[in-house]
Design an enzyme around this catalytic site. Structure first.
Site, PDB file in Angstrom:
ATOM      1  N   GLU A  78       0.061  -8.953   2.233  1.00  0.00           N
ATOM      2  CA  GLU A  78      -0.120  -8.212   3.493  1.00  0.00           C
ATOM      3  C   GLU A  78       0.231  -9.081   4.679  1.00  0.00           C
ATOM      4  OE1 GLU A  78      -4.009  -6.440   3.648  1.00  0.00           O
ATOM      5  OE2 GLU A  78      -3.472  -4.910   2.177  1.00  0.00           O
ATOM      6  N   GLY A 107      -1.060  -5.749  -2.628  1.00  0.00           N
ATOM      7  CA  GLY A 107       0.096  -6.635  -2.516  1.00  0.00           C
ATOM      8  C   GLY A 107      -0.050  -7.529  -1.307  1.00  0.00           C
ATOM      9  N   SER A 163      -5.450   5.616  -0.565  1.00  0.00           N
ATOM     10  CA  SER A 163      -5.263   4.163  -0.660  1.00  0.00           C
ATOM     11  C   SER A 163      -6.471   3.511  -1.325  1.00  0.00           C
ATOM     12  CB  SER A 163      -5.068   3.623   0.746  1.00  0.00           C
ATOM     13  OG  SER A 163      -4.836   2.248   0.677  1.00  0.00           O
ATOM     14  N   SER A 164      -6.187   2.681  -2.333  1.00  0.00           N
ATOM     15  CA  SER A 164      -7.291   1.962  -2.981  1.00  0.00           C
ATOM     16  C   SER A 164      -7.686   0.829  -2.043  1.00  0.00           C
ATOM     17  CB  SER A 164      -6.841   1.362  -4.306  1.00  0.00           C
ATOM     18  OG  SER A 164      -5.944   2.215  -4.949  1.00  0.00           O
ATOM     19  N   SER A 175       0.849  -1.187   0.000  1.00  0.00           N
ATOM     20  CA  SER A 175       0.000   0.000   0.000  1.00  0.00           C
ATOM     21  C   SER A 175       0.889   1.243   0.000  1.00  0.00           C
ATOM     22  CB  SER A 175      -0.882  -0.012   1.234  1.00  0.00           C
ATOM     23  OG  SER A 175      -1.643   1.156   1.246  1.00  0.00           O
ATOM     24  N   GLY A 176       0.630   2.147  -0.918  1.00  0.00           N
ATOM     25  CA  GLY A 176       1.405   3.378  -0.980  1.00  0.00           C
ATOM     26  C   GLY A 176       2.630   3.257  -1.854  1.00  0.00           C
ATOM     27  N   THR A 206      -1.535   2.458  -8.066  1.00  0.00           N
ATOM     28  CA  THR A 206      -2.623   3.167  -8.740  1.00  0.00           C
ATOM     29  C   THR A 206      -2.070   4.259  -9.648  1.00  0.00           C
ATOM     30  OG1 THR A 206      -3.960   2.667  -6.831  1.00  0.00           O
ATOM     31  CG2 THR A 206      -4.796   4.349  -8.316  1.00  0.00           C
ATOM     32  N   ASN A 237      -1.193   5.518   3.122  1.00  0.00           N
ATOM     33  CA  ASN A 237      -1.374   6.195   1.837  1.00  0.00           C
ATOM     34  C   ASN A 237      -2.592   7.104   1.933  1.00  0.00           C
ATOM     35  OD1 ASN A 237      -1.761   6.905  -0.807  1.00  0.00           O
ATOM     36  ND2 ASN A 237      -1.882   4.809  -1.613  1.00  0.00           N
TER      37      ASN A 237
HETATM   38  N1  LIG Z   1       5.223   7.989 -10.057  1.00  0.00           N
HETATM   39  C1  LIG Z   1       4.911   8.736  -9.023  1.00  0.00           C
HETATM   40  N2  LIG Z   1       5.303  10.010  -8.997  1.00  0.00           N
HETATM   41  C2  LIG Z   1       5.019  10.780  -7.947  1.00  0.00           C
HETATM   42  N3  LIG Z   1       4.334  10.381  -6.873  1.00  0.00           N
HETATM   43  C3  LIG Z   1       3.906   9.114  -6.837  1.00  0.00           C
HETATM   44  C4  LIG Z   1       4.168   8.238  -7.911  1.00  0.00           C
HETATM   45  N4  LIG Z   1       3.647   7.072  -7.591  1.00  0.00           N
HETATM   46  C5  LIG Z   1       3.074   7.214  -6.389  1.00  0.00           C
HETATM   47  N5  LIG Z   1       3.221   8.446  -5.931  1.00  0.00           N
HETATM   48  C6  LIG Z   1       2.755   8.999  -4.648  1.00  0.00           C
HETATM   49  O1  LIG Z   1       2.489   7.932  -3.777  1.00  0.00           O
HETATM   50  C7  LIG Z   1       1.132   7.956  -3.363  1.00  0.00           C
HETATM   51  C8  LIG Z   1       0.613   6.551  -3.279  1.00  0.00           C
HETATM   52  O2  LIG Z   1       0.522   5.999  -4.557  1.00  0.00           O
HETATM   53  P1  LIG Z   1      -0.664   5.015  -4.955  1.00  0.00           P
HETATM   54  O3  LIG Z   1      -1.952   5.521  -4.483  1.00  0.00           O
HETATM   55  O4  LIG Z   1      -0.499   4.749  -6.391  1.00  0.00           O
HETATM   56  O5  LIG Z   1      -0.243   3.771  -4.121  1.00  0.00           O
HETATM   57  P2  LIG Z   1      -0.898   2.334  -4.211  1.00  0.00           P
HETATM   58  O6  LIG Z   1       0.229   1.406  -4.448  1.00  0.00           O
HETATM   59  O7  LIG Z   1      -1.992   2.352  -5.166  1.00  0.00           O
HETATM   60  O8  LIG Z   1      -1.379   2.175  -2.723  1.00  0.00           O
HETATM   61  P3  LIG Z   1      -2.697   1.419  -2.221  1.00  0.00           P
HETATM   62  O9  LIG Z   1      -2.365  -0.016  -2.261  1.00  0.00           O
HETATM   63  O10 LIG Z   1      -2.846   1.940  -0.848  1.00  0.00           O
HETATM   64  O11 LIG Z   1      -3.749   1.834  -3.126  1.00  0.00           O
HETATM   65  C9  LIG Z   1       0.423   8.765  -4.410  1.00  0.00           C
HETATM   66  O12 LIG Z   1      -0.685   9.395  -3.854  1.00  0.00           O
HETATM   67  C10 LIG Z   1       1.467   9.750  -4.803  1.00  0.00           C
HETATM   68  O13 LIG Z   1       1.490  10.797  -3.883  1.00  0.00           O
HETATM   69 MG   LIG Z   2      -3.941   2.212  -5.064  1.00  0.00          MG
END
Ligand SMILES: Nc1ncnc2c1ncn2[C@@H]1O[C@H](COP(=O)(O)OP(=O)(O)OP(=O)(O)O)[C@@H](O)[C@H]1O
Ligand SMILES: [Mg+2]
Length: 1233
Positions: A438, A436, A206-207, A156-157, A161, A203
């Site tokens: 957990e 991913g 977070s999705s 997560s984070g 996404t 995050n």
């Molecule tokens: N390529 C990137 N460039 C800049 N910031 C990023 C990038 N990827 C992720 N981030 C930052 O990290 C944060 C978390 O990313 P994201 O929401 O894609 O995580 P996730 O893997 O989908 O997490 P979750 O599993 O909680 O959904 C985003 O809100 C953004 O601030």
């Molecule tokens: Mg996500």
């Protein structure tokens, strides 16, 4: 054994199980020490030195593709990511797998230029990028006409996404249609995120669900549509949030963004008023603007064809959820049974209104539950705790179904089912953004599902990688034994494949009405405790069990498993929904309402369960449990993925603080292990992990080639490579393929060691030759230089000697010539003198003769004349008497001098009365002295001037004049007049004026002055008498009145001179200066400095001057003044009207230079008129008038003044003087000529 040198990179133990990179540095004391990547210092001792390993060159600077790492192990991977992250490079390949480290900052690598850059490029041609993966997907789809998928995983984070969105955006861009459908697909994300994303501690966005986006393309590569699949939304979040976390974004956005009017209808306030929104004690999210997000969300809804009414209906359900959350139950006792009732509040009524159900029915379904006995249905009251759980379950069910409804609605807008046409080909790219692996402190049923999904994906991944490896060997024609790799198939079997697998047992137990978490645990235990995948509870009271996952052991808390898996809603609530007139609510629950779960009122059942709990249930009506549903969709997903060519993006979270530039090694290595990256490596290690293309190999190990055995110019690169290996590795297990050479790890080390040795040897050789070359070159240069210096020095010496000799000869010549010349000169001189003497003698004699003759002639004539005169006198004497002779003399005298014009002056009369033979008259001088002089009746002014001058011993009487001062005038006397006539004329005239004015006859007082009138040939110091008596006293007042233009320095030094005169050279009087300033400084300049400053400066000047007598001082004053053009001028201040450019009051200065007009304020010269230019002048009692230059066009100067007579007189005198002088000069010249 590693040989440590400064600058070498090594691996050193870091204490977290993975070695860390370090560099060998020299300390200030000259000892070697290690500085690791985190900047920590390590001492080097024997033990440590033994544990050190030299870093492979590829690990030192890092590589784009980690497969190329020589240190193909955990530390190698970790360090590679670390050093790249430090340089702001977030993407790295491991083969075709993209590792993406969340930068937590916006990098400038997602611009349109970057999209263009990566479009249509092969993977690996440009630096790693998520766009490269997306482009490769797209390109492969079109080339191979095979569906592609991209599995994006990570914690997560970690950025899943964001990566998914980037891929989607890239695909939309390369599809290049700018179509409505593309826009719709892109805009689906904000809607899904509003409903399915929330702020968690990991995050901010977070999705809380998994998603798979299937994007379909036409054969020409244009996006045609897409479909979203969602997995396992975290429904519990609607009712409960951990500290610092929030509920789903949509609630907060809605409360911020809705109009007051809408909120009023829904009876909504703000987020802090709702129990469901405040459990995490956090209603806002830093860096997220809910108001802006709401606007974005609303416009996305419009794009995705949600009508205004749709949104209103959704808002109603969301509001109902919030109101339900604020309801409260109170425990009561009824019929001796624990029961509860709903505390009356507006929230409850509003909720029932919004759900469009009967409030009583809502109340009943919340506080009691129906049972089905064999015969009839009975109801049982619920305790307040049970009622609360029931309400939460209801809310979760509403939200969960609403979410699914929203996803369906989105799909209906962007997804078109393929037409029935058999020729129709549709290609697709799928993007999987899924939670991913957990492993928390407390892991529950959801974690089991999630980890199960990850096991599936891992299996998929490993198989794929394994396949790739096989393909590579096949491509290279390598014969090899099967590689062993760590397979997680057994875990998967235990979880879901074997008969009586764990998930199946959980499901089965969920269907038993009497099944509990404990019975479930027992069943699982009895079936699986033999293997090493299931780890049973430690004792009978322990409710946790463990599973050995591919990424490690996870302990799960079995409590609540069945409840969660059942995911059941009470029949009463489903019944209630059925009675509702809210269309959206009914639509969301349509599955339940149509699947027969709905119990007809006469036969209410708690739950449909198969009568006989067969392991492979076939009952069609059986409602799927949560895990059942999840498995179903996961199976479908795996099927889809297997049919595709996969890409993997592994997102890594570098730290837990959402901070840029912070790399937590421990956190990262854990994720690397989960991500299956190590699996790739293991597979590679099992085979031939080190591989070089022949060219690369040659480039690196060319030094090991024995050219006597294999000549690279004639042999192929492959042959050369083989020759090297044969020589160094002997008969080891290494292989050559078609383009590459495949080696084991230790081969690489052997090669490296040998290479190092060989390089050292070669280096020595090169050094030897180079040094020889260098020193020889140096020597030759020095030798050549010495020659040059010698040459120049000899040349210089020779030239110097030559110059000396040459000079000697020149001097000799000069001497000889001089002697010759001198000799000749002497001879000539003697001759000339003789000639001169003769010539002069001749001339003198001739002149003498001539003069003598003239004298004789003159004498003769004179003598003749005298003789004739005597004769004439003698003749007359004879005729005239003596008396007649006397008369005649008297007449003659009378004729010779002109007589006095006026009667005797009173003074004369007085003298006669007193019988005095001589008359004396007092004369005053400008230095306030006086003297008496004898004045006879016949004395003219000219005579008196001469007399006084000679008496005073003046050098010359020129320019002096007699003045008579009466009470109202000072008149200059005409030098041709008799003194007493002039005097009488003035006194008479004054008397006349006085009589008319005062009416009385009095003696007129007057004074006679002797002063300088005309200032020419006055050179101070030349005539001391004149300077002291006249010049100094006459010039001083003019100076003090400020008539001259004087510099400050002059004023100060003159001040000091005047002080000297005033104080008779006495320095004791210096302090008195401020009091006597008026007599030291031009009066118009008194204010130029303060009195003290004047004093200071004058004292300084005084001290600087050499001591002098009074006379010398006065002369010094005159010498200073005579430098100025206004020296000796007579000044008259007059009012002028003739020239408008001049000020009204001008100062007229008259001196030997002529007439000058001066601006009295600035002392600037306005005009100067030399005397020869003054054509005409006249004066009256009130004016003076003068014409300058040409008479016709001359300037006229008209001034008002009472001193016109004086100006007139002075001008006249000067002009006369010039006229006389010119005349005298002319006659002189005539005489000389
Ligand atoms: N390529 C990137 N460039 C800049 N910031 C990023 C990038 N990827 C992720 N981030 C930052 O990290 C944060 C978390 O990313 P994201 O929401 O894609 O995580 P996730 O893997 O989908 O997490 P979750 O599993 O909680 O959904 C985003 O809100 C953004 O601030
Ligand atoms: Mg996500």
């Amino acid at each position: 054994m590693v040989v440590l040198r400064e600058g070498a990179s090594v691996w050193v133990d870091s204490g977290i199980g993975v070695p860390i990179g370090a560099e060998v540095k020299l300390t200030d004391k000259g000892q070697l020490q290690l500085i690791d990547d985190e900047g920590k210092e390590h001492k080097i001792n024997k033990k440590k030195e033994a544990s050190l390993r030299l870093m492979h060159p590829t690990s030192v600077k890092g590589v784009d593709d980690m497969i190329r790492l020589g240190d193909l192990n955990e530390e190698g991977l970790l360090r590679n990511l670390f050093i790249r992250h430090k340089d702001g490079i977030i993407y790295t390949y491991t083969g075709s797998i993209l590792v993406s480290v969340n930068p937590y900052q916006v990098l400038p690598i997602y611009t349109t230029e970057q999209v263009h850059l990566y479009t249509d490029q092969r993977l690996g041609e440009l630096p790693p990028h998520v766009f490269a993966i997306a482009d490769s997907c797209f390109f492969n789809m079109r080339r191979s006409r095979k569906d592609q998928c991209c599995v994006i995983s990570g914690e997560s984070g970690a950025g899943k996404t964001e990566s998914t969105k980037l891929v989607l955006q890239f695909l939309a861009a390369v599809s290049g249609q700018h179509s409505w459908i593309e826009q719709q697909i892109l805009e689906a994300n904000p809607i899904l995120e509003a409903f399915g994303n929330a702020k968690t501690i990991r995050n901010d966005n977070s999705s809380r669900f998994g998603k798979y986006i299937d994007i379909s393309f036409t054969t020409s590569g244009a996006i045609e549509g897409a479909r979203f699949e969602q997995y396992l939304l975290e429904k519990s979040r609607v009712c409960r949030q951990a500290a610092e976390e929030r509920n789903y974004h949509i609630f907060y956005c809605m409360l911020m963004g809705m109009t007051a009017e809408q909120k009023k209808i829904l009876s909504l306030g703000n987020a802090s008023q709702y129990h469901y929104l405040t459990m995490g004690n956090c209603t806002s999210c830093e860096g997220r603007d809910d108001l802006k997000e709401y606007a974005h969300f609303r416009s996305a809804m419009k794009i995705l064809m949600f009508s205004e009414n749709d949104w209103w209906e959704i808002s109603k359900l969301l509001a109902a959820i919030l109101h339900l959350g604020n309801m409260a139950f109170e425990a009561t006792i009824s019929n001796n049974m624990e029961s509860c009732e709903i505390l009356p509040s507006s929230h409850f009524t509003v909720a029932s209104t919004l759900l469009e159900v009967d409030p009583r029915a809502l109340e009943q379904s919340l506080i009691q539950r129906s049972f089905m006995t064999t015969k009839e249905s009975v109801t049982k009251p619920l305790t307040s705790a049970q009622a609360l759980d029931g309400r939460d379950a209801f809310v979760k069910a509403i939200y969960g179904r609403l979410f699914i409804w929203v996803v369906d609605k989105i799909n209906s807008a962007i997804y078109k089912p393929p037409p029935d046409d058999a020729n129709y080909i549709r290609q697709s790219i799928g993007l999987l953004d899924i939670f991913g692996f957990e492993n928390f402190k407390h892991n529950s049923f959801e974690q089991l599902c999630i980890n199960f999904a990850n096991e599936q994906l891992q299996q998929f991944f490993v198989k794929h990688i394994f396949k790739l490896e096989q393909e590579e060997y096949a491509r290279e024609n390598i014969v090899w034994e099967l590689i062993q790799f760590k397979d997680n198939q057994r875990t998967l079997d235990v979880l879901a494949n074997k008969p009586l697998n764990i998930l199946c047992l959980i499901d089965e137990e969920s269907h038993f009405p009497k099944g509990t978490d404990t019975t479930m645990l027992l069943k699982i235990g009895s079936n699986h405790d033999k293997g090493d995948v299931y780890l049973p509870p430690k004792n009978n009271h322990d409710t946790t069990f463990g599973i050995q996952h591919f990424a490690g052991v996870v302990h799960y808390e079995s409590k609540g498993f069945l409840e969660k898996n059942r995911d059941a809603l009470s029949a009463d609530l489903i019944q209630l929904v059925d009675t509702s007139s809210n269309k959206l609510l009914k639509q969301a629950f349509k599955n339940e309402l149509t699947s027969g779960t709905i119990i007809n009122t006469t036969n209410p059942k708690l739950m449909i369960t198969p009568k006989n709990s067969l392991r492979q249930a076939t009952d069609k009506k059986r409602v799927l449990t949560l895990s059942g549903q999840f498995r179903q969709s996961l199976d479908a997903l795996m099927k889809t993925l297997t049919a595709c060519q996969p890409y993997f993006i592994r997102c890594i979270k570098p730290n837990d603080f959402k901070k840029p530039m912070l790399f937590d090694r421990e956190l990262c290595i854990r994720q690397l292990r989960y991500s299956g990256m190590m699996e790739t490596i293991r597979i590679r290690k099992a085979g031939y992990p080190i591989r070089y293309t022949f060219e690369e190999f040659m480039e690196r190990y060319r030094v090991l080639l024995q050219t006597s055995v294999c000549e690279p110019r004639t042999q192929t690169t492959q042959r050369c490579c083989e020759s090297i290996c044969e020589n160094i590795l002997m008969e080891g297990d290494w292989k050559t393929g078609k383009t590459k050479i495949f080696l084991k790890d230790f081969h690489d080390t052997m090669l490296e060691v040998e290479r190092m040795k060989e390089l050292n040897k070669k280096a020595l050789l090169i050094q030897k030759v180079l040094r020889g070359y260098k020193f020889r070159k140096n020597f030759l240069r020095k030798k050549a230089s010495a020659l040059v210096i010698q040459k120049h020095w000899r040349g210089h010496q020779g030239r110097k000697l030559y110059r000396v000799v040459q000079l000697g000869f020149t001097r000799l010549q000069a001497r000889v010539r001089a002697r010759q010349l001198r000799h000749r000169y002497e001879q000539q001189r003697v001759a000339v003198v003789v000639l001169q003497a003769r010539a002069r003698g001749c001339l003198a004699r001739r002149a003498w003769t001539w003069q003598r003759q003239a004298v004789v002639l003159l004498q003769a004539h004179t003598r003749g004349m005298l003789a004739r005169k005597t004769v004439h006198k003698m003749k007359r004497d004879a005729f005239l008497s003596a008396k007649e002779r006397r008369d005649e003399e008297e007449v003659l005298r009378r004729f010779r001098t002109d007589p006095r014009k006026l009667p005797p002056h009173q003074v004369e009369v007085d003298a006669i009365e007193q019988n005095s033979a001589q008359i004396f008259h007092k004369v005053h001088f400008p230095n306030d002295t006086e003297e008496v002089f004898e004045v006879a009746t016949g004395t003219r002014i000219r005579d008196l001037v001469q007399t006084i001058s000679s008496k005073l011993m003046l050098a010359s009487a020129d320019g002096f004049s007699i003045f008579v001062k009466t009470p109202d005038k000072v008149l200059s006397l005409n030098e041709a007049d008799y003194f007493f006539d002039s005097l009488r004329q003035i006194t008479d005239w004054s008397k006349k004026v006085k009589t008319t004015r005062e009416g009385g006859l009095n003696n007129i007082s007057y004074m006679v002055f002797f002063m300088r009138k005309l200032w020419f040939n006055v050179i101070p110091g030349r005539d001391l008498q004149a300077d002291l008596i006249f010049h100094y006293p006459q010039e001083l007042p003019k100076y003090l009145r400020g008539y001259h233009q004087v510099s400050r320095a002059d004023m100060i030094s003159i001040g000091a001179l005047l002080f000297r005169v005033k104080a008779s050279n006495d320095p004791a009087q210096l302090p008195m200066i401020p009091k006597m300033l008026k007599e030291l400084v031009p009066n118009d300049q008194l204010k130029a400095m303060s009195a003290d400053e004047w004093k200071k400066n004058i004292v300084a000047a005084f001290n600087k001057q050499a001591g002098m007598s009074e006379g010398e001082t006065m002369v010094a004053f005159l010498k200073a003044v005579c430098r100025w053009p206004t020296f000796g001028c007579a000044f008259f201040e007059v009012k002028q009207t003739s020239d408008p450019n001049f000020p009204d009051i001008v100062r007229i200065a008259i001196s030997k230079q002529g007439v000058t007009l001066i601006n009295p304020k600035t002392k600037d010269i306005l005009a100067s008129h030399p005397f020869n230019r003054i054509a005409n002048w006249c004066s009256g009692s009130t004016y003076f008038h003068m014409t300058v230059g040409n008479l016709v066009q001359g300037n006229k100067v008209l001034c008002e003044t009472s001193l016109g007579y004086k100006i007139d007189d002075l001008l006249t005198s000067y002009v006369n003087m010039y006229v006389n002088e010119t005349r005298a000069m002319k006659s002189r010249n005539r005489r000389y000529n």
